[in-house]
Scaffold this motif. Structure first.
Motif, PDB file in Angstrom:
ATOM      1  N   LYS A 200     -20.349 -73.027  33.772  1.00  0.00           N
ATOM      2  CA  LYS A 200     -20.000 -73.949  32.702  1.00  0.00           C
ATOM      3  C   LYS A 200     -20.264 -75.374  33.162  1.00  0.00           C
ATOM      4  N   ILE A 201     -21.092 -76.083  32.415  1.00  0.00           N
ATOM      5  CA  ILE A 201     -21.394 -77.465  32.739  1.00  0.00           C
ATOM      6  C   ILE A 201     -20.786 -78.383  31.684  1.00  0.00           C
ATOM      7  N   SER A 202     -20.539 -79.632  32.081  1.00  0.00           N
ATOM      8  CA  SER A 202     -19.850 -80.580  31.222  1.00  0.00           C
ATOM      9  C   SER A 202     -20.633 -81.876  31.107  1.00  0.00           C
ATOM     10  N   CYS A 203     -20.371 -82.612  30.044  1.00  0.00           N
ATOM     11  CA  CYS A 203     -20.946 -83.937  29.838  1.00  0.00           C
ATOM     12  C   CYS A 203     -19.873 -84.832  29.250  1.00  0.00           C
ATOM     13  N   GLU A 204     -19.463 -85.831  30.020  1.00  0.00           N
ATOM     14  CA  GLU A 204     -18.467 -86.785  29.543  1.00  0.00           C
ATOM     15  C   GLU A 204     -19.161 -88.043  29.041  1.00  0.00           C
ATOM     16  N   ALA A 205     -18.824 -88.460  27.831  1.00  0.00           N
ATOM     17  CA  ALA A 205     -19.456 -89.611  27.199  1.00  0.00           C
ATOM     18  C   ALA A 205     -18.512 -90.802  27.151  1.00  0.00           C
ATOM     19  N   SER A 206     -19.089 -91.989  27.266  1.00  0.00           N
ATOM     20  CA  SER A 206     -18.344 -93.226  27.097  1.00  0.00           C
ATOM     21  C   SER A 206     -19.239 -94.234  26.395  1.00  0.00           C
ATOM     22  N   GLY A 207     -18.629 -95.217  25.740  1.00  0.00           N
ATOM     23  CA  GLY A 207     -19.392 -96.236  25.052  1.00  0.00           C
ATOM     24  C   GLY A 207     -19.854 -95.846  23.660  1.00  0.00           C
ATOM     25  N   ILE A 208     -19.407 -94.701  23.160  1.00  0.00           N
ATOM     26  CA  ILE A 208     -19.745 -94.261  21.814  1.00  0.00           C
ATOM     27  C   ILE A 208     -18.485 -93.781  21.113  1.00  0.00           C
ATOM     28  N   THR A 209     -18.522 -93.777  19.786  1.00  0.00           N
ATOM     29  CA  THR A 209     -17.462 -93.142  19.019  1.00  0.00           C
ATOM     30  C   THR A 209     -17.792 -91.657  18.991  1.00  0.00           C
ATOM     31  N   PHE A 210     -17.212 -90.930  19.919  1.00  0.00           N
ATOM     32  CA  PHE A 210     -17.647 -89.573  20.228  1.00  0.00           C
ATOM     33  C   PHE A 210     -17.655 -88.656  19.007  1.00  0.00           C
ATOM     34  N   ASN A 211     -16.618 -88.732  18.176  1.00  0.00           N
ATOM     35  CA  ASN A 211     -16.534 -87.815  17.047  1.00  0.00           C
ATOM     36  C   ASN A 211     -17.508 -88.146  15.917  1.00  0.00           C
ATOM     37  N   ALA A 212     -18.245 -89.244  16.027  1.00  0.00           N
ATOM     38  CA  ALA A 212     -19.260 -89.610  15.042  1.00  0.00           C
ATOM     39  C   ALA A 212     -20.671 -89.292  15.529  1.00  0.00           C
ATOM     40  N   TYR A 213     -20.797 -88.609  16.658  1.00  0.00           N
ATOM     41  CA  TYR A 213     -22.087 -88.314  17.257  1.00  0.00           C
ATOM     42  C   TYR A 213     -22.344 -86.821  17.319  1.00  0.00           C
ATOM     43  N   SER A 214     -23.602 -86.483  17.178  1.00  0.00           N
ATOM     44  CA  SER A 214     -24.063 -85.141  17.478  1.00  0.00           C
ATOM     45  C   SER A 214     -24.415 -85.084  18.963  1.00  0.00           C
ATOM     46  N   MET A 215     -24.016 -84.010  19.632  1.00  0.00           N
ATOM     47  CA  MET A 215     -24.266 -83.846  21.052  1.00  0.00           C
ATOM     48  C   MET A 215     -25.159 -82.632  21.280  1.00  0.00           C
ATOM     49  N   ALA A 216     -26.059 -82.747  22.238  1.00  0.00           N
ATOM     50  CA  ALA A 216     -27.006 -81.670  22.492  1.00  0.00           C
ATOM     51  C   ALA A 216     -27.253 -81.493  23.977  1.00  0.00           C
ATOM     52  N   TRP A 217     -27.713 -80.301  24.323  1.00  0.00           N
ATOM     53  CA  TRP A 217     -28.169 -79.992  25.673  1.00  0.00           C
ATOM     54  C   TRP A 217     -29.654 -79.666  25.641  1.00  0.00           C
ATOM     55  N   PHE A 218     -30.392 -80.253  26.569  1.00  0.00           N
ATOM     56  CA  PHE A 218     -31.791 -79.948  26.804  1.00  0.00           C
ATOM     57  C   PHE A 218     -31.939 -79.530  28.258  1.00  0.00           C
ATOM     58  N   ARG A 219     -33.079 -78.932  28.594  1.00  0.00           N
ATOM     59  CA  ARG A 219     -33.335 -78.578  29.984  1.00  0.00           C
ATOM     60  C   ARG A 219     -34.813 -78.752  30.302  1.00  0.00           C
ATOM     61  N   GLN A 220     -35.089 -78.969  31.577  1.00  0.00           N
ATOM     62  CA  GLN A 220     -36.459 -79.131  32.025  1.00  0.00           C
ATOM     63  C   GLN A 220     -36.641 -78.423  33.357  1.00  0.00           C
TER      64      GLN A 220
END
Length: 124
Positions: free
Chosen positions: A19-39
């Protein structure tokens, strides 16, 4: 300043879970779409999963049924639960964010904010 910080990557055996995590700051989190990409090495960055502002989700066919995306608005954090991992899942996993998640977009160009990535290695 918008900041996305991934964590939780590591080396596992095929069939294991991570299980991996991504913590966000500087945005109104609940107004954003969040996604995971890989390379993966030598390959282009590819879409993995996303969760919209209304908790709608979408997955790449390659991970459908194995991966689950979720978020915790109180913690400004999005998660990716990865089960039944395969060697072909080996990649750097990136967190991405975009304002207005009403449209569930899977193109990397639609996401202006990105984390630095976390390495996931799956051995056979």
């Amino acid at each position: 300043q918008v900041q996305l910080v991934e964590s939780g990557g590591g080396s596992v055996q095929a069939g294991d879970s991570l299980k991996i995590s991504c913590e966000a700051s500087g945005i109104t989190f609940n107004a954003y779409s969040m996604a995971w990409f890989r390379q993966a090495p030598g390959k282009e960055r590819e879409f993995v999963a996303l969760v919209g502002i209304r908790w709608s989700t979408y997955y790449a066919d390659s991970v459908k049924g194995r991966f689950t995306i979720s978020k915790d608005n109180a913690k400004n954090t999005v998660y990716l639960q990865m089960n039944s991992l395969k060697p072909e899942d080996t990649a750097v996993y990136y967190c991405a964010a975009r304002a207005d998640g009403a449209l569930l977009l899977r193109a990397s160009s639609a996401y202006p904010y990105w984390g630095q990535g976390t390495q996931v290695t799956v051995s056979s």
